[in-house]
Scaffold this motif. Structure first.
Motif, PDB file in Angstrom:
ATOM      1  N   ASP A 200       0.857  -1.092   0.101  1.00 34.06           N
ATOM      2  CA  ASP A 200      -0.022   0.082   0.047  1.00 34.06           C
ATOM      3  C   ASP A 200       0.688   1.360   0.017  1.00 34.06           C
ATOM      4  O   ASP A 200       1.930   1.207   0.495  1.00 34.06           O
ATOM      5  CB  ASP A 200      -0.963  -0.007   1.366  1.00 34.06           C
TER       6      ASP A 200
ATOM      7  N   ARG B 246       1.688  10.155  -4.661  1.00 30.96           N
ATOM      8  CA  ARG B 246       0.745   9.348  -4.808  1.00 30.96           C
ATOM      9  C   ARG B 246      -0.012   9.366  -6.421  1.00 30.96           C
ATOM     10  O   ARG B 246       0.005   8.488  -7.047  1.00 30.96           O
ATOM     11  CB  ARG B 246      -0.603   9.169  -3.762  1.00 30.96           C
TER      12      ARG B 246
ATOM     13  N   GLU C 139       0.702   3.766   1.723  1.00 26.09           N
ATOM     14  CA  GLU C 139       0.998   4.092   3.203  1.00 26.09           C
ATOM     15  C   GLU C 139       2.457   3.329   3.798  1.00 26.09           C
ATOM     16  O   GLU C 139       3.071   3.856   4.781  1.00 26.09           O
ATOM     17  CB  GLU C 139      -0.037   3.778   4.163  1.00 26.09           C
TER      18      GLU C 139
ATOM     19  N   ASP D 147       5.907   5.412   4.911  1.00 25.10           N
ATOM     20  CA  ASP D 147       6.473   5.639   6.139  1.00 25.10           C
ATOM     21  C   ASP D 147       7.226   4.699   6.795  1.00 25.10           C
ATOM     22  O   ASP D 147       8.423   5.018   7.293  1.00 25.10           O
ATOM     23  CB  ASP D 147       5.075   5.702   7.082  1.00 25.10           C
TER      24      ASP D 147
ATOM     25  N   GLU E 275       2.153  14.038   0.304  1.00 27.72           N
ATOM     26  CA  GLU E 275       1.948  12.771  -0.230  1.00 27.72           C
ATOM     27  C   GLU E 275       1.020  12.402  -1.032  1.00 27.72           C
ATOM     28  O   GLU E 275       1.188  11.491  -2.194  1.00 27.72           O
ATOM     29  CB  GLU E 275       1.624  12.018   1.006  1.00 27.72           C
TER      30      GLU E 275
END
Length: 65
Positions: free
Chosen positions: A14, A57, A16, A19, A53
């Motif tokens: 994913d 993306r 995310e 991070d 972000e």
């Protein structure tokens, strides 16, 4: 070993997860820049740093297979 960008574009992780990859880079003694570690090009790095972000993306999603 595939980098963050390669895995994301292949749909294996994913967005995310960036991070966690950033954290891993920060805890390592890898001499590459964070962008190099993640596999980001200059435009992608600039969008991430300058805009955020969501901008990164969007750029990556345009490249998805």
């Amino acid at each position: 070993m595939a980098n963050y960008k390669e895995l994301y574009l292949a749909g294996k992780i994913d967005f995310e997860e960036i991070d966690e990859y950033s954290y891993q880079w920060g805890m390592s003694d890898d001499e590459r820049t964070l962008a190099q570690y993640l596999g980001l090009n200059a435009d992608e790095e600039d969008a991430w740093v300058s805009v955020g972000e969501d901008a990164l993306r969007e750029l990556l999603d345009k490249q998805k297979k």
